[in-house]
Motif scaffolding. Structure first.
Motif, PDB file in Angstrom:
ATOM      1  N   ASN A   7       0.855  -1.183   0.000  1.00  0.00           N
ATOM      2  CA  ASN A   7       0.000   0.000   0.000  1.00  0.00           C
ATOM      3  C   ASN A   7       0.889   1.230   0.000  1.00  0.00           C
ATOM      4  OD1 ASN A   7      -2.761  -0.317  -0.088  1.00  0.00           O
ATOM      5  ND2 ASN A   7      -2.939  -0.730   2.095  1.00  0.00           N
ATOM      6  N   GLY A   8       0.644   2.124  -0.922  1.00  0.00           N
ATOM      7  CA  GLY A   8       1.353   3.400  -0.937  1.00  0.00           C
ATOM      8  C   GLY A   8       0.365   4.522  -0.742  1.00  0.00           C
ATOM      9  N   PHE A   9       0.574   5.327   0.274  1.00  0.00           N
ATOM     10  CA  PHE A   9      -0.245   6.507   0.504  1.00  0.00           C
ATOM     11  C   PHE A   9       0.532   7.683  -0.075  1.00  0.00           C
ATOM     12  CE2 PHE A   9      -1.353   3.379   3.613  1.00  0.00           C
ATOM     13  CZ  PHE A   9      -2.735   3.397   3.595  1.00  0.00           C
ATOM     14  N   ARG A  61       9.503   6.812  -7.728  1.00  0.00           N
ATOM     15  CA  ARG A  61      10.699   6.107  -7.266  1.00  0.00           C
ATOM     16  C   ARG A  61      10.424   5.414  -5.932  1.00  0.00           C
ATOM     17  NH1 ARG A  61      14.327   8.044  -4.158  1.00  0.00           N
ATOM     18  NH2 ARG A  61      13.836  10.209  -4.629  1.00  0.00           N
ATOM     19  N   GLY A  62       9.674   6.087  -5.054  1.00  0.00           N
ATOM     20  CA  GLY A  62       9.291   5.478  -3.782  1.00  0.00           C
ATOM     21  C   GLY A  62       8.419   4.248  -3.976  1.00  0.00           C
ATOM     22  N   MET A  63       7.486   4.326  -4.898  1.00  0.00           N
ATOM     23  CA  MET A  63       6.635   3.166  -5.177  1.00  0.00           C
ATOM     24  C   MET A  63       7.486   2.007  -5.688  1.00  0.00           C
ATOM     25  SD  MET A  63       3.101   4.808  -6.735  1.00  0.00           S
ATOM     26  CE  MET A  63       3.865   5.490  -8.180  1.00  0.00           C
ATOM     27  N   ASP A  70      12.008  -6.543   0.843  1.00  0.00           N
ATOM     28  CA  ASP A  70      11.945  -7.970   1.177  1.00  0.00           C
ATOM     29  C   ASP A  70      10.542  -8.397   1.591  1.00  0.00           C
ATOM     30  OD1 ASP A  70      14.647  -8.285   0.654  1.00  0.00           O
ATOM     31  OD2 ASP A  70      15.220  -7.843   2.728  1.00  0.00           O
ATOM     32  N   GLN A  71       9.840  -7.507   2.286  1.00  0.00           N
ATOM     33  CA  GLN A  71       8.498  -7.816   2.769  1.00  0.00           C
ATOM     34  C   GLN A  71       7.521  -6.732   2.304  1.00  0.00           C
ATOM     35  OE1 GLN A  71       7.587 -10.563   4.593  1.00  0.00           O
ATOM     36  NE2 GLN A  71       9.687 -11.238   4.230  1.00  0.00           N
ATOM     37  N   PRO A  72       6.300  -7.108   1.944  1.00  0.00           N
ATOM     38  CA  PRO A  72       5.307  -6.087   1.600  1.00  0.00           C
ATOM     39  C   PRO A  72       4.887  -5.326   2.858  1.00  0.00           C
ATOM     40  CG  PRO A  72       4.306  -8.259   1.587  1.00  0.00           C
ATOM     41  CD  PRO A  72       5.772  -8.464   1.824  1.00  0.00           C
ATOM     42  N   ASP A  73       4.539  -4.060   2.689  1.00  0.00           N
ATOM     43  CA  ASP A  73       4.149  -3.232   3.826  1.00  0.00           C
ATOM     44  C   ASP A  73       3.401  -2.015   3.313  1.00  0.00           C
ATOM     45  OD1 ASP A  73       3.925  -2.368   6.457  1.00  0.00           O
ATOM     46  OD2 ASP A  73       6.043  -2.713   6.903  1.00  0.00           O
ATOM     47  N   ASP A  74       2.983  -1.170   4.222  1.00  0.00           N
ATOM     48  CA  ASP A  74       2.320   0.085   3.889  1.00  0.00           C
ATOM     49  C   ASP A  74       3.323   1.220   4.067  1.00  0.00           C
ATOM     50  OD1 ASP A  74       0.032  -1.453   3.707  1.00  0.00           O
ATOM     51  OD2 ASP A  74      -0.718  -0.876   5.678  1.00  0.00           O
ATOM     52  N   TYR A  75       3.318   2.157   3.120  1.00  0.00           N
ATOM     53  CA  TYR A  75       4.255   3.283   3.176  1.00  0.00           C
ATOM     54  C   TYR A  75       3.542   4.578   2.826  1.00  0.00           C
ATOM     55  CZ  TYR A  75       7.809  -0.352   3.042  1.00  0.00           C
ATOM     56  OH  TYR A  75       8.575  -1.459   3.322  1.00  0.00           O
ATOM     57  N   ILE A  76       3.977   5.636   3.451  1.00  0.00           N
ATOM     58  CA  ILE A  76       3.527   6.980   3.109  1.00  0.00           C
ATOM     59  C   ILE A  76       4.660   7.638   2.333  1.00  0.00           C
ATOM     60  CG2 ILE A  76       2.950   9.275   4.012  1.00  0.00           C
ATOM     61  CD1 ILE A  76       1.723   7.805   6.456  1.00  0.00           C
ATOM     62  N   PHE A  77       4.309   8.226   1.198  1.00  0.00           N
ATOM     63  CA  PHE A  77       5.283   8.964   0.403  1.00  0.00           C
ATOM     64  C   PHE A  77       4.866  10.432   0.376  1.00  0.00           C
ATOM     65  CE2 PHE A  77       5.530   4.608  -1.187  1.00  0.00           C
ATOM     66  CZ  PHE A  77       6.874   4.370  -0.951  1.00  0.00           C
ATOM     67  N   ALA A  78       5.693  11.244   0.995  1.00  0.00           N
ATOM     68  CA  ALA A  78       5.434  12.668   1.135  1.00  0.00           C
ATOM     69  C   ALA A  78       6.748  13.355   1.473  1.00  0.00           C
ATOM     70  CB  ALA A  78       4.416  12.905   2.250  1.00  0.00           C
ATOM     71  N   SER A  79       6.811  14.652   1.235  1.00  0.00           N
ATOM     72  CA  SER A  79       8.052  15.376   1.527  1.00  0.00           C
ATOM     73  C   SER A  79       8.219  15.640   3.022  1.00  0.00           C
ATOM     74  CB  SER A  79       8.079  16.704   0.775  1.00  0.00           C
ATOM     75  OG  SER A  79       7.149  17.622   1.342  1.00  0.00           O
ATOM     76  N   ALA A 123       6.718  10.439   6.109  1.00  0.00           N
ATOM     77  CA  ALA A 123       7.331   9.371   5.320  1.00  0.00           C
ATOM     78  C   ALA A 123       8.510   8.729   6.052  1.00  0.00           C
ATOM     79  CB  ALA A 123       7.773   9.918   3.969  1.00  0.00           C
ATOM     80  N   SER A 124       8.547   8.841   7.370  1.00  0.00           N
ATOM     81  CA  SER A 124       9.705   8.328   8.121  1.00  0.00           C
ATOM     82  C   SER A 124       9.896   6.820   7.927  1.00  0.00           C
ATOM     83  CB  SER A 124       9.596   8.683   9.604  1.00  0.00           C
ATOM     84  OG  SER A 124       8.405   8.177  10.160  1.00  0.00           O
ATOM     85  N   LYS A 125       8.820   6.073   7.806  1.00  0.00           N
ATOM     86  CA  LYS A 125       8.944   4.626   7.595  1.00  0.00           C
ATOM     87  C   LYS A 125       9.564   4.337   6.226  1.00  0.00           C
ATOM     88  CE  LYS A 125       6.095   0.447   7.618  1.00  0.00           C
ATOM     89  NZ  LYS A 125       4.699  -0.010   7.807  1.00  0.00           N
ATOM     90  N   ALA A 126       9.126   5.030   5.194  1.00  0.00           N
ATOM     91  CA  ALA A 126       9.692   4.839   3.854  1.00  0.00           C
ATOM     92  C   ALA A 126      11.170   5.224   3.843  1.00  0.00           C
ATOM     93  CB  ALA A 126       8.919   5.651   2.816  1.00  0.00           C
ATOM     94  N   LYS A 127      11.503   6.244   4.595  1.00  0.00           N
ATOM     95  CA  LYS A 127      12.906   6.661   4.682  1.00  0.00           C
ATOM     96  C   LYS A 127      13.739   5.617   5.411  1.00  0.00           C
ATOM     97  CE  LYS A 127      11.774  11.532   4.423  1.00  0.00           C
ATOM     98  NZ  LYS A 127      11.726  12.833   5.087  1.00  0.00           N
ATOM     99  N   ALA A 128      13.220   5.115   6.531  1.00  0.00           N
ATOM    100  CA  ALA A 128      13.969   4.154   7.352  1.00  0.00           C
ATOM    101  C   ALA A 128      14.088   2.790   6.683  1.00  0.00           C
ATOM    102  CB  ALA A 128      13.306   4.009   8.719  1.00  0.00           C
ATOM    103  N   VAL A 129      13.001   2.300   6.123  1.00  0.00           N
ATOM    104  CA  VAL A 129      12.978   0.939   5.576  1.00  0.00           C
ATOM    105  C   VAL A 129      13.505   0.885   4.144  1.00  0.00           C
ATOM    106  CG1 VAL A 129      11.481  -1.023   4.988  1.00  0.00           C
ATOM    107  CG2 VAL A 129      11.072   0.263   7.099  1.00  0.00           C
ATOM    108  N   LEU A 130      13.118   1.864   3.342  1.00  0.00           N
ATOM    109  CA  LEU A 130      13.448   1.836   1.909  1.00  0.00           C
ATOM    110  C   LEU A 130      14.617   2.744   1.535  1.00  0.00           C
ATOM    111  CD1 LEU A 130       9.788   2.099   0.556  1.00  0.00           C
ATOM    112  CD2 LEU A 130      11.117   0.008   0.936  1.00  0.00           C
ATOM    113  N   GLY A 131      15.008   3.604   2.449  1.00  0.00           N
ATOM    114  CA  GLY A 131      16.042   4.586   2.128  1.00  0.00           C
ATOM    115  C   GLY A 131      15.544   5.657   1.177  1.00  0.00           C
ATOM    116  N   TRP A 132      14.235   5.859   1.144  1.00  0.00           N
ATOM    117  CA  TRP A 132      13.626   6.814   0.217  1.00  0.00           C
ATOM    118  C   TRP A 132      13.659   8.226   0.773  1.00  0.00           C
ATOM    119  CZ3 TRP A 132       9.339  10.055   0.674  1.00  0.00           C
ATOM    120  CH2 TRP A 132       8.921  10.672  -0.510  1.00  0.00           C
ATOM    121  N   GLU A 133      14.041   9.150  -0.051  1.00  0.00           N
ATOM    122  CA  GLU A 133      14.009  10.581   0.270  1.00  0.00           C
ATOM    123  C   GLU A 133      13.604  11.315  -0.996  1.00  0.00           C
ATOM    124  OE1 GLU A 133      14.986  12.560   2.936  1.00  0.00           O
ATOM    125  OE2 GLU A 133      15.855  11.075   4.270  1.00  0.00           O
TER     126      GLU A 133
END
Length: 156
Positions: A7-9, A61-63, A70-79, A123-133
């Motif tokens: 899930n991507g928010f 890119r975040g999506m 490695d595992q499916p999860d829910d992520y928020i993508f925002a600045s 988007a702290s989870k996306a940053k921590a888990v995926l390295g997304w910025e």
């Protein structure tokens, strides 16, 4: 069974391809049209509204990164940053070398009654888990959108 579902928010994501019915593109197109003499003014409602706008390319890119996890999860993508509609106005008009105060007209009928005044994503989870910025700033994005609008209007 075996389905990898993520899930991507996605908070507000913008690009030069954004439709003119969205306020960021309306502003960029308006500033460009005024700068070449095709319009005389830009009508806007409440410009104090704040949103978390992110470059659509950063969101995509975040999506993609979320689908590589490695595992499916829910992520928020925002600045994680808010900017007002007024900020967008000022950047767009600065890009075309005009003082927005001479061209922007407030129209109360354009105010959205049921919109929250401020929306911001975490988007702290996306940053921590995926390295997304997010890589592109709103300022650079609005400059790009305004320059793209100017080229488009100049060709027509």
């Amino acid at each position: 069974k075996g389905l990898f579902a993520v899930n991507g928010f996605l908070y507000n994501h913008e690009s030069p391809r954004r439709g003119a019915n969205f306020v960021t593109q309306k502003i960029c197109l308006g500033a460009a049209a005024i700068s070449v003499g095709k319009e005389k003014e830009l009508k806007l409602g409440d410009t104090s509204m704040e949103r978390d706008w992110t470059d659509a390319r950063d969101i995509v890119r975040g999506m993609w990164l979320s689908l590589q996890a490695d595992q499916p999860d829910d992520y928020i993508f925002a600045s994680g940053q808010t900017h007002s509609v007024q900020d967008v106005v000022e950047i767009a008009f600065e890009t075309v070398g005009l003082n927005w105060e001479h061209y922007v007209v407030r129209d109360e009928s354009l105010n959205r009654k049921r919109e929250p005044n401020r929306l911001v994503g975490d988007a702290s989870k996306a940053k921590a888990v995926l390295g997304w910025e997010p890589e592109n700033s709103l300022h650079n994005l609005i400059v790009e959108m305004t320059e793209t609008a100017l080229r488009k209007i100049s060709r027509s």
